[in-house]
Design a protein around this motif. Structure first.
Motif, short mmCIF file in Angstrom:
data_model
loop_
_atom_site.label_atom_id
_atom_site.label_comp_id
_atom_site.label_asym_id
_atom_site.label_seq_id
_atom_site.Cartn_x
_atom_site.Cartn_y
_atom_site.Cartn_z
N ARG A 53 4.91 -5.15 44.51
CA ARG A 53 4.93 -6.58 44.26
C ARG A 53 4.53 -6.84 42.71
N ILE A 54 5.22 -8.00 42.21
CA ILE A 54 4.78 -8.53 41.06
C ILE A 54 3.12 -9.18 41.48
N CYS A 55 2.62 -8.81 40.23
CA CYS A 55 1.19 -9.10 40.04
C CYS A 55 1.00 -10.77 39.95
N LYS A 88 14.10 -9.96 48.47
CA LYS A 88 12.45 -9.95 47.75
C LYS A 88 12.55 -10.40 46.32
N VAL A 89 13.71 -9.96 45.47
CA VAL A 89 13.81 -10.52 44.25
C VAL A 89 14.08 -11.87 44.08
N THR A 121 9.40 -9.29 43.91
CA THR A 121 9.53 -7.96 43.34
C THR A 121 10.47 -8.27 42.25
N THR A 122 10.87 -7.12 41.55
CA THR A 122 11.67 -6.95 40.47
C THR A 122 12.93 -6.32 40.95
N ILE A 123 14.06 -6.54 40.27
CA ILE A 123 15.46 -5.77 40.60
C ILE A 123 15.24 -4.31 39.88
#
Length: 614
Positions: free
Chosen positions: A498-500, A589-590, A595-597
């Motif tokens: 997950r992106i912080c 999810k991106v 999240t990131t690609i």
């Protein structure tokens, strides 16, 4: 004369009044003794909206369950709706907490110890957090976001505002999340002077002779600095949210790394001459042979850390510089309690929920090691009624203790294999069987026979995606017609970071990734990344979320399995069904900013072709 305002507890007073020498005829005396029973509709009208109303509106409880609760409240006016529903297994604790959040107009959030910033935790006194079970999570717009499992306790929230000396905004979380963080705070009360410990270790006399004796190794491992150092490694790994500890001997140092959110980070280094003592200490804890350093060994440690039980799986492997040791941390606080928290899309979650309610058949969860398969199966088991069903598992190893089912530990040394244990379980009148892994033809055949004779079988398989699971079963040795008759569904999954949330910011798109995003229908403004901060150890990621693809075996697919169970045919049928692939779910999810690609491409490969995300 009737007294409809009398509460049932006032029966004695009414009888005393009726027995007084007053000019009242017997019929009137009998009327005084009649008890007034409140109408459920009157209670509904006079009380405010509560958790049960929200659960009914969300479809998490039925109308019959709702009416049963209200009748129970008539009999017991002090009945707590949430506690009663959970006690009767009519809903889950996670559903109740989400309903509480909705009821109070708040956000529901999962809290993990590794997600919290130490500087934010210092906003409130530690004794207050431990006593009131309220946690500072982050600061947003000069407002302190605090997590609580009791949003109705306004007194505690007001006290938190006074102590923090700033405005607060509450979010609702699970009580278990707060317990886990509080346990971590208890751990932190034990301070380790790690530099001093390493310095003391350097002063220990180490036997340099190649023919080291058992007594020498045991004496080294039993010296206080070594014990303190190993205790520090384990407790610190729990605080950091690590899943594994890697102890690796190198040419000049002993390198120690933690695996956090699927990625290894350097944690500490120790003198190389102390490596043997560190490994020996771990071997003693795991009841392994410390004199045997030429062969791999596996063991288990049951420890109490911060007041909670933790299981540690130990594996040693001889290398050119010494024994490499890996400790897998199995923390029961990390088990997810609700399917929605796994990260499934609503349609996939609902379809998966229907699959685990079927009376018979096979449900497979596939993916590589470390993709969260066991967590998904444990979460599925928690949604089953262990009081009315005989739920049994065969595992190697038993990772988490579940009190609502019977768990069997495989022991191949004495002949208790997956197949042998599964064969015995079928004589134990089971309803649900969870097999840790289908890894050979014998286990697969017994699982198929169990599914065909009225049992629901849950298991895992190591495949790259859901469609290839059918071909894998054929390769193991199962006839295609048996697979078609027994297999219900296959869930493939991966874990992405997950992106912080503390350092989340818009991201730029490289020329290499731009075509992929354009084909997925994702714009520049929808792409985010983590800048890196103290909370995420500079990685830009904090925590993980699953991406999934679910293959439902319908009649059309059963015919195809019997006729042509090849990987190419299975994948084409899966695409034709319109279900989202792992890559497509990852891109969702991106698009949602989770999240990131780069993370999605790390664990999957781009589908060709795939549908734009709407």
């Amino acid at each position: 004369m009737r007294l409809p305002f009398l509460h049932p507890k006032n029966q004695r007073a009414a009888e005393d009044l009726a027995n007084q020498a007053l000019p009242i005829d017997p019929d009137q005396v009998q009327g005084l003794c009649d008890l007034y029973t409140p109408d459920p509709q009157d209670i509904q009208t006079n009380r405010g909206r509560d958790v049960a109303d929200v659960l009914l509106e969300q479809g998490r409880i039925s109308q019959d369950t709702y009416q049963s609760l209200r009748q129970q409240q008539v009999l017991d006016p002090l009945c707590d709706p949430a506690a009663w529903l959970i006690r009767q297994k009519l809903t889950t604790a996670a559903d109740v907490q989400q309903a509480k959040a909705e009821l109070h107009g708040l956000r529901f959030q999962q809290i993990r110890p590794s997600d919290l910033d130490k500087s934010v935790l210092e906003r409130l006194p530690q004794d207050f957090m431990l006593r009131s079970r309220i946690l500072p999570v982050r600061i947003e717009d000069e407002t302190l976001v605090v997590a609580t499992s009791e949003p109705e306790n306004t007194f505690v929230l007001e006290e938190a505002r006074r102590l923090a000396k700033m405005d607060i905004r509450p979010v609702v979380c699970m009580p278990e999340d707060i317990e886990a963080v509080c346990s971590t705070l208890n751990d932190q009360q034990t301070d380790y002077d790690i530099d001093g410990i390493i310095s003391d270790m350097a002063d220990i006399e180490v036997v340099q002779d190649q023919q080291e004796h058992y007594e020498d190794l045991e004496q080294m491992a039993g010296q206080s600095p070594v014990i303190k150092f190993v205790n520090y490694l384990i407790s610190n790994a729990l605080r950091e949210g690590a899943s594994d500890i890697h102890i690796e001997p190198k040419d000049k140092v002993c390198r120690i790394r933690y695996r956090i959110d699927g990625v290894l980070f350097d944690a500490k280094q120790a003198p190389i001459k102390m490596h043997a003592a560190i490994v020996s200490r771990i071997k003693i804890m795991a009841n392994l042979d410390i004199s045997e350093r030429r062969l791999p060994q596996d063991g288990k440690i049951s420890a109490i850390v911060g007041g909670r039980p933790v299981d540690l799986r130990v594996s040693t492997l001889p290398t050119s510089h010494g024994e490499k040791t890996v400790i897998r941390i199995l923390d029961s606080n990390s088990i997810i309690l609700d399917l929605e928290q796994l990260g499934m899309q609503p349609d996939v979650c609902e379809a998966f929920r229907r699959q685990i309610q079927l009376p018979h058949g096979i449900l497979l969860v596939t993916g590589p090691t470390g993709s969260g398969k066991s967590t998904t199966l444990y979460t599925a088991l928690r949604h089953m009624d262990g009081d009315k069903l005989n739920i049994s598992t065969v595992e190697d190893p038993v990772e988490y203790q579940l009190d609502f089912c019977n768990q069997v530990q495989v022991n191949e040394k004495i002949g208790l294999t997956f197949a042998a244990a599964l064969r015995s379980l079928l004589r134990q009148d089971p309803d649900i069987i969870m097999v840790g892994e289908i890894r050979d033809a014998e286990t697969a055949h017994i699982a198929v026979q169990a599914a065909l004779t009225g049992h629901l079988v849950l298991s895992t398989l190591h495949t790259n995606d859901a469609p290839s699971s059918v071909t894998r079963l054929v390769n193991i040795g199962i006839e295609p017609y048996l697979i078609a008759a027994s297999l219900n569904a296959v869930l493939a999954q991966r874990l992405v970071r997950r992106i912080c949330p503390a350092c989340k910011r818009p991201s730029s798109i490289t020329d290499k990734l731009r075509p992929i995003l354009e084909r997925a229908g994702i714009g520049q403004e929808e792409v985010f990344q983590g800048a890196g901060c103290g909370r995420c150890r500079g990685s830009g990621y904090s925590g993980r979320i699953g991406i999934y693809e679910l293959l439902i075996v319908d009649d059309k697919l059963r015919e195809l399995i019997t006729a042509d169970p090849s990987v190419t045919a299975m994948r084409k049928a899966f695409r034709d069904s319109g279900a989202a692939s792992l890559f497509e779910d990852g891109m969702k999810k991106v698009k949602a900013g989770l999240t990131t690609i780069e993370e999605v491409l790390r664990v999957t490969q781009e589908d060709t072709p795939f549908e734009p995300i709407t």
